[in-house]
Design a protein around this motif. Structure first.
Motif, short mmCIF file in Angstrom:
data_model
loop_
_atom_site.label_atom_id
_atom_site.label_comp_id
_atom_site.label_asym_id
_atom_site.label_seq_id
_atom_site.Cartn_x
_atom_site.Cartn_y
_atom_site.Cartn_z
N ASP A 164 0.91 -0.83 0.43
CA ASP A 164 0.17 -0.31 0.47
C ASP A 164 0.84 1.67 -0.24
O ASP A 164 0.20 2.48 -0.02
CB ASP A 164 -0.98 -0.02 1.22
CG ASP A 164 -0.55 -0.26 2.52
OD1 ASP A 164 1.27 -0.18 2.62
OD2 ASP A 164 -0.88 0.48 3.70
N GLY A 165 2.15 1.57 -0.12
CA GLY A 165 2.89 2.19 0.37
C GLY A 165 3.56 2.61 0.95
O GLY A 165 4.55 3.85 1.15
N THR A 206 3.58 8.92 -5.82
CA THR A 206 3.02 8.06 -7.28
C THR A 206 4.05 7.60 -7.32
O THR A 206 4.06 6.40 -8.31
CB THR A 206 2.16 8.68 -7.75
OG1 THR A 206 3.21 9.79 -8.17
CG2 THR A 206 0.96 9.37 -7.27
N ALA A 261 -2.12 12.20 3.99
CA ALA A 261 -2.84 12.47 2.93
C ALA A 261 -4.16 13.00 3.13
O ALA A 261 -5.10 13.26 2.15
CB ALA A 261 -3.78 10.45 2.75
N LYS A 272 -5.90 13.70 -3.91
CA LYS A 272 -6.06 12.23 -3.59
C LYS A 272 -5.20 11.38 -4.41
O LYS A 272 -6.09 12.14 -6.27
CB LYS A 272 -7.75 11.61 -3.72
CG LYS A 272 -8.08 12.09 -2.71
CD LYS A 272 -10.19 11.71 -2.95
CE LYS A 272 -10.92 11.81 -1.26
NZ LYS A 272 -9.88 12.16 -0.01
N VAL A 273 -4.97 11.03 -4.62
CA VAL A 273 -3.77 9.75 -5.40
C VAL A 273 -3.70 8.49 -5.24
O VAL A 273 -4.09 8.03 -3.75
CB VAL A 273 -2.39 10.46 -5.30
CG1 VAL A 273 -2.39 11.91 -5.66
CG2 VAL A 273 -1.53 10.01 -4.13
N THR A 274 -3.25 7.22 -5.89
CA THR A 274 -2.78 6.05 -4.91
C THR A 274 -1.57 6.00 -4.40
O THR A 274 -0.83 6.54 -5.79
CB THR A 274 -3.49 5.38 -6.37
OG1 THR A 274 -4.20 5.11 -6.95
CG2 THR A 274 -2.83 3.58 -6.54
N ALA A 275 -1.47 5.88 -3.63
CA ALA A 275 0.48 6.08 -3.56
C ALA A 275 1.08 4.79 -3.83
O ALA A 275 0.38 3.08 -3.32
CB ALA A 275 0.30 6.13 -1.88
N VAL A 276 2.17 4.48 -4.29
CA VAL A 276 2.96 3.91 -4.70
C VAL A 276 4.20 3.16 -3.47
O VAL A 276 4.54 2.59 -2.37
CB VAL A 276 3.37 3.34 -5.36
CG1 VAL A 276 5.37 2.87 -5.92
CG2 VAL A 276 2.48 4.28 -6.67
N SER A 278 5.54 5.84 0.11
CA SER A 278 5.36 7.48 0.95
C SER A 278 6.95 7.91 1.61
O SER A 278 6.74 9.11 2.16
CB SER A 278 4.36 7.20 2.31
OG SER A 278 4.85 6.12 3.16
#
Length: 290
Positions: free
Chosen positions: A98-99, A271, A208, A228-232, A234
Motif C-alpha cells: 500500500d506504499g 506516486t 493524505a 487524492k492519489v494512489t500511493a506507491v 510514501s
C-alpha cells in the motif's frame, strides 16, 4: 535569498515486500534498489528541484563520491558537504503493497559534523535566509543558535522524534515541523498543547489529509487538503513537503500558498517509488496541478 540545510545524507536500500514480516519471520522481497536519501538530503533536493538556491551542509564517507554528484545533479550546492573517514549513513527501507514503509537507519557520518565547519558554512548566509534542520545529525541546537543571531528563518523537522533534541533546539526555532504522530508525542512529553509550544509557528503534516499550520503568536490556523492519489511509496513525502514549503517561503509566498504548493508536490512524490531521486520538480508539480 537562499536555503542552508544542516542535514543528513543516506544511501537508501529499498526492499519491496508483499507485506511486512512478523517477529522472527523471514520474508522474500519482490524487489530491491539503491538510491539517495536521508531527511536532510531529501529536503535539500526538494527545495532545489522547487527552484530555490540551496546549500547542503553535512558529511559523507570518502568512498561514496557518487552521493555528492547525485545531490549536485539535482541542483543543490555541496561545497559544504565534508568527506570523512566514517561511512556514509544508510537506511534500510521496507515498502509494503500500500506504499507504507518501515525504516531502519545507521547514522554513520551524519553524526560526525564538525562544529567549526558548520558555523563557517552558516556564516556565509545572510539575514532573511533559511536554515533547515532535522534530528538525523548532531549540532542542530548549535547551528540554530548561530542562525538566529544572523537573523535567519530556522525551520526544524522534529524527526526522528526525540523530546531531548526538541528541547535543545526549540528556543531558537522559527517553525517546528512534525507529522501527526510526532506532534502527539511532543505534546505528551512536554505536557502541553500545540498552541502552548514555545515556538512562533507550528506546522503539522497530516499524510493524505494535507497539513495544518498554526501561529502561536497570533492564534491563526491554516489548513490545506491534499489531492487524492494512489500511493506507491510514501518514503520522503514529508521531506518533499518541507523542502517545498521552505522554497515557497524563500520566494516570498504567503504560508498558505507555500503549503498548497507543497502538498501537491508531496502527493505527486508518493506516486513514485524512491526518495530523493523520486522527488518532483516544480515543472512536474505544475503539470500535475494542471
Amino acid at each position: 535569498m537562499a536555503i542552508f540545510n544542516l542535514g543528513s545524507v543516506n544511501i537508501d536500500r529499498f526492499y519491496t515486500l508483499p507485506r511486512f514480516p512478523g517477529p522472527g519471520e523471514t520474508l522474500s522481497a519482490t524487489g530491491h534498489k539503491i538510491g539517495l536519501g536521508g531527511k536532510g538530503a531529501n529536503q535539500s533536493v526538494a527545495a532545489a528541484k522547487a527552484g530555490a538556491e540551496v546549500y547542503h551542509i553535512g558529511a559523507i564517507g570518502k568512498t561514496d563520491p557518487w552521493v555528492r554528484q547525485r545531490i549536485e545533479t539535482y541542483g543543490a550546492n555541496c561545497k559544504f558537504l565534508r568527506e570523512v573517514d566514517e561511512p556514509t549513513g544508510h537506511a534500510v527501507i521496507y515498502v509494503g503493497p500500500d506504499g507504507e514503509n518501515m525504516i531502519v537507519i545507521d547514522p554513520g557520518a551524519n553524526v560526525k559534523q564538525d562544529s567549526e565547519f558548520v558555523i563557517q558554512a552558516i556564516d556565509q548566509a545572510k539575514s532573511g535566509d533559511t536554515l533547515l534542520l532535522q534530528n538525523e545529525t548532531n549540532l542542530q541546537a548549535h547551528a540554530a543558535t548561530f542562525a538566529l543571531v544572523k537573523g535567519m528563518r530556522v525551520i526544524y523537522s522534529a524527526a526522528p522524534f526525540s523530546v531531548e533534541a526538541v528541547r535543545g533546539v526549540i528556543p531558537d526555532v522559527s517553525m517546528v515541523v512534525m507529522n501527526a504522530v510526532e506532534a502527539s508525542q511532543l505534546c505528551s512529553e512536554m505536557g502541553m498543547t500545540l498552541d502552548q509550544i514555545p515556538v512562533p509557528q507550528v506546522l503539522v503534516t497530516l499524510g493524505a489529509r494535507g497539513a495544518m499550520w498554526r501561529s502561536n503568536e497570533t492564534g491563526e490556523v491554516i489548513e490545506v487538503t491534499s489531492p487524492k492519489v494512489t500511493a506507491v511509496d510514501s518514503t520522503g513525502a514529508g521531506d518533499t513537503f518541507v523542502g517545498y514549503v521552505a522554497a515557497g517561503l524563500d520566494f516570498g509566498m504567503p504560508i498558505r500558498t507555500a503549503m498548497e504548493w507543497a502538498v501537491q508536490a508531496a502527493a505527486l512524490k508518493v506516486t513514485r517509488p524512491g526518495t530523493a531521486d523520486a522527488i518532483p520538480t516544480a515543472a512536474d508539480v505544475k503539470a500535475f496541478r494542471g
